[in-house]
Design a protein around this motif. Structure first.
Motif, mmCIF file in Angstrom:
data_model
loop_
_atom_site.group_PDB
_atom_site.id
_atom_site.type_symbol
_atom_site.label_atom_id
_atom_site.label_comp_id
_atom_site.label_asym_id
_atom_site.label_seq_id
_atom_site.Cartn_x
_atom_site.Cartn_y
_atom_site.Cartn_z
ATOM 1 N N SER A 56 0.824 -1.208 0.000
ATOM 2 C CA SER A 56 0.000 0.000 0.000
ATOM 3 C C SER A 56 0.862 1.263 0.000
ATOM 4 N N SER A 57 2.059 1.197 0.614
ATOM 5 C CA SER A 57 2.872 2.414 0.714
ATOM 6 C C SER A 57 3.906 2.518 -0.402
ATOM 7 N N THR A 130 -1.099 -6.032 -2.523
ATOM 8 C CA THR A 130 -1.719 -6.365 -1.234
ATOM 9 C C THR A 130 -2.828 -5.369 -0.874
ATOM 10 N N GLY A 214 0.912 -1.253 5.863
ATOM 11 C CA GLY A 214 0.308 0.055 6.029
ATOM 12 C C GLY A 214 -1.209 -0.051 6.055
ATOM 13 N N ALA A 215 -1.754 -1.016 5.273
ATOM 14 C CA ALA A 215 -3.210 -1.115 5.159
ATOM 15 C C ALA A 215 -3.792 -2.373 5.795
ATOM 16 N N ASP A 257 -0.998 2.531 8.813
ATOM 17 C CA ASP A 257 -1.475 3.795 8.222
ATOM 18 C C ASP A 257 -2.999 3.876 8.267
ATOM 19 N N TYR A 412 6.252 7.400 14.643
ATOM 20 C CA TYR A 412 6.790 6.285 15.445
ATOM 21 C C TYR A 412 6.111 6.187 16.810
HETATM 22 N N1 LIG Z 1 11.768 2.673 7.725
HETATM 23 C C1 LIG Z 1 10.477 2.643 8.031
HETATM 24 N N2 LIG Z 1 10.035 3.145 9.191
HETATM 25 C C2 LIG Z 1 8.734 3.105 9.508
HETATM 26 N N3 LIG Z 1 7.797 2.578 8.749
HETATM 27 C C3 LIG Z 1 8.170 2.065 7.572
HETATM 28 C C4 LIG Z 1 9.523 2.066 7.155
HETATM 29 N N4 LIG Z 1 9.587 1.471 5.931
HETATM 30 C C5 LIG Z 1 8.333 1.118 5.624
HETATM 31 N N5 LIG Z 1 7.471 1.495 6.591
HETATM 32 C C6 LIG Z 1 6.019 1.286 6.670
HETATM 33 O O1 LIG Z 1 5.761 -0.099 6.595
HETATM 34 C C7 LIG Z 1 4.468 -0.288 6.050
HETATM 35 C C8 LIG Z 1 4.604 -1.239 4.880
HETATM 36 O O2 LIG Z 1 3.340 -1.526 4.420
HETATM 37 P P1 LIG Z 1 3.059 -2.016 2.932
HETATM 38 O O3 LIG Z 1 3.753 -3.307 2.737
HETATM 39 O O4 LIG Z 1 3.370 -0.934 1.956
HETATM 40 O O5 LIG Z 1 1.490 -2.159 2.972
HETATM 41 P P2 LIG Z 1 0.506 -3.432 2.948
HETATM 42 O O6 LIG Z 1 1.316 -4.622 3.315
HETATM 43 O O7 LIG Z 1 -0.554 -3.136 3.958
HETATM 44 O O8 LIG Z 1 -0.023 -3.472 1.554
HETATM 45 C C9 LIG Z 1 3.953 1.084 5.648
HETATM 46 O O9 LIG Z 1 3.135 1.582 6.681
HETATM 47 C C10 LIG Z 1 5.232 1.913 5.568
HETATM 48 O O10 LIG Z 1 4.994 3.270 5.837
#
Ligand SMILES: Nc1ncnc2c1ncn2[C@@H]1O[C@H](COP(=O)(O)OP(=O)(O)O)[C@@H](O)[C@H]1O
Ligand SMILES: [Ca+2]
Length: 510
Positions: A56-57, A130, A214-215, A257, A412
């Motif tokens: 998602s991110s 995802t 994130g989601a 998120d 954080y």
């Molecule tokens: N260095 C970091 N510090 C904090 N959060 C992080 C960092 N790198 C990635 N993230 C967070 O980790 C999460 C990864 O989720 P993501 O795999 O994109 O979404 P999903 O699995 O829900 O589809 C997001 O919330 C992103 O902001």
């Protein structure tokens, strides 16, 4: 005393000994030559695979490699490259769908450079999207389809063997995360002594998987208590000749998120003005939120409310306890149609064994220095660390961590509190079994996540049955054979010497 007439005998014995010595030297040289040629490193026959994790991110591209002749062994596939795609996740292209595919170009170029060109054509490439895309599909199906066809077009044009671009289910995401970490930890095919230890101590052979995105967030573990209470949470695997009954659940909108969006949507129900004091942000931190798009999101749409303002001004308060109380309301524990539940009426059998917690669980806890291995910290120490981090004023935090992206840094405190709330209130981890959670970024050279498990499954690299193998490796077999032959020859030689004592060895001859 010298006996006359022994001279010719002495010289014939010497000749025999010389011949024997010569033959032994020859045998040793032959042995060494055979050993050297036999063990000369063979030209490596390496295979490659590519998986894109469209989160998602953001999107990550992973390149894996493995030796072709060992593809059914466990722990042989490893990550050799990761490339972070610039810009948002593919679901962020809902207003410019045709740009989703081209955004992947730079990482595909990187993969082309890592994989030898002769192997491009046979290298499979998969894209799995995802929770961000699950949400976009709920909100705007045609935009989600267009995004997927844009990425498909780009991947088809790459020189690799395109194997599909699709939105994976939450169940798959949980299951492949569990397969990845247990494959990398070597839990599926255990050596004799490890197997014995596990059966003696009745320790769990596999590790549970906790994935925070994130989601969405996933929890997956082997459970002995799986009844037929909730078949949609039950998975069955047969891997390397062993059966696994696995529990899994993916909570959409409970990635960190979307959990923040949910929390703000709740806060908006009670605000009296356009400004909000938020205990989950640092004191002195300010953020503005546009109300117009806020309730379009399927994670907040059920809280839609007409408000007399277009923007919400958030000001940080930095109060961990208040933040925890605020977050706790996201976990509805009032109804449970099963023998036990996590939250929102979702079945959860009793927690069992160790857990590997990865993705945002790891990123957040690693930033807060709370991932200490091999001895996990006590829960009260973790809580107090997050509490004091939240209490630090924003200016101080910004100065101390100026190299960290502001979006991450400002959240954080919320994320730390959310992780504790999800684990303690949501899944009911306690002070005791908290120690069973291990925060993992990488295992060896590979990132913990669902992508490796996805590729292993789609390329049939994990066999259902344990491959039939001779008990000894080829090298040990040859070595053992040589050793036995040497022992046998020495025994025969010794016996011959004992019964046919050559005259030269008889007493008094020398
Ligand atoms: N260095 C970091 N510090 C904090 N959060 C992080 C960092 N790198 C990635 N993230 C967070 O980790 C999460 C990864 O989720 P993501 O795999 O994109 O979404 P999903 O699995 O829900 O589809 C997001 O919330 C992103 O902001
Ligand atoms: Ca993810």
């Amino acid at each position: 005393m010298l006996v006359t007439g022994t001279k010719p005998k002495m010289s014939s014995t010497r000749t025999i000994l010389l011949i024997l010595g010569f033959l032994s030297t020859l045998a040793v040289i032959a042995l060494i030559a055979v050993a050297v040629t036999q063990n000369k490193p063979l030209p490596r026959n390496i295979k490659y695979g590519i998986v894109l994790d469209a989160g998602s991110s953001h999107t990550n591209l992973y390149v894996y490699e493995w030796p072709a002749e060992k593809e059914n062994d466990t722990g042989v596939v490893k990550q050799v490259e990761v490339c972070k795609v610039e810009g948002p996740g593919i679901s962020g292209y809902s207003h410019a769908t045709e740009e989703a595919g081209p955004s992947l170009a730079q990482c595909l170029q990187q993969a082309k450079e890592v994989i030898p060109s002769a192997q491009h054509k046979e290298t499979p490439v998969y894209l799995g999207a995802t929770a961000g895309m699950r949400l976009l599909r709920l909100q705007n199906k045609s935009a989600a389809d267009k995004v997927l066809s844009s990425v498909e077009n780009t991947l088809r044009l790459a020189p690799f063997n395109f194997q599909g671009a699709r939105i994976i289910t939450g169940q798959e995401e949980g299951a492949y995360g569990w397969i990845t970490i247990n494959y990398l930890l070597g839990n599926f095919k255990q050596s004799g002594w490890k197997k014995l230890l596990h059966s003696l101590t009745s320790l769990s052979e596999t590790s549970g998987a906790l994935d925070l995105g994130g989601a969405s967030t996933q929890i997956t573990f082997v459970s002995k208590d799986l009844s037929l209470e909730s078949p949609e949470n039950q998975l069955y695997f047969r891997l390397y000749g062993k059966d696994y009954q696995v529990y899994t659940h993916s909570f959409l909108c409970y990635g960190k998120d979307q959990a923040l969006q949910q929390k703000l949507a709740r806060d908006l129900q009670t605000v009296e003005s356009s400004s909000l004091l938020d205990p989950c942000f640092h004191q002195g931190y300010q953020r503005t939120i546009n109300i117009s798009d806020f309730f379009k999101n399927p994670c907040t749409s059920d809280k839609k409310k007409e408000l007399p303002f277009r923007q919400l001004y958030i000001e940080g308060e930095g109060d961990y306890q208040k933040c925890r109380e605020n977050i706790q309301t996201l976990f509805n524990k009032t109804h449970c149609p099963y023998s036990s539940c996590s939250f929102n009426g979702i079945y959860l059998p009793p927690l069992q064994g160790d857990f590997g917690a990865f993705s945002a669980f790891y990123f957040v806890m690693n930033f807060l220095n709370l991932t200490s291995e091999p001895h996990p910290l006590a829960l009260n120490k973790v809580t107090s660390t997050i509490e004091s981090f939240c209490a630090r004023p924003w200016q101080e935090v910004k100065t101390a961590y100026h190299h960290i992206k502001e979006k991450y840094l400002s959240e954080y405190c919320f994320s730390g509190a959310y992780i504790l709330s999800l684990l303690e209130n949501g899944y009911e981890f306690t002070e005791e079994n908290w120690q069973m959670i291990h925060f993992l970024g990488k295992i060896g050279s590979s990132d913990a996540g669902w992508t490796l498990g996805y590729m292993l499954n789609l390329t049939n690299m994990i066999p259902a049955e344990e491959p039939a193998e001779p008990p000894l490796s080829h090298g040990s077999y040859v070595g053992l054979m040589v050793l036995c032959s040497l022992v046998l020859v020495s025994v025969l030689l010794f016996a011959w010497l004992l019964f046919h004592k050559p005259k030269c060895l008889q007493k008094g001859i020398v």
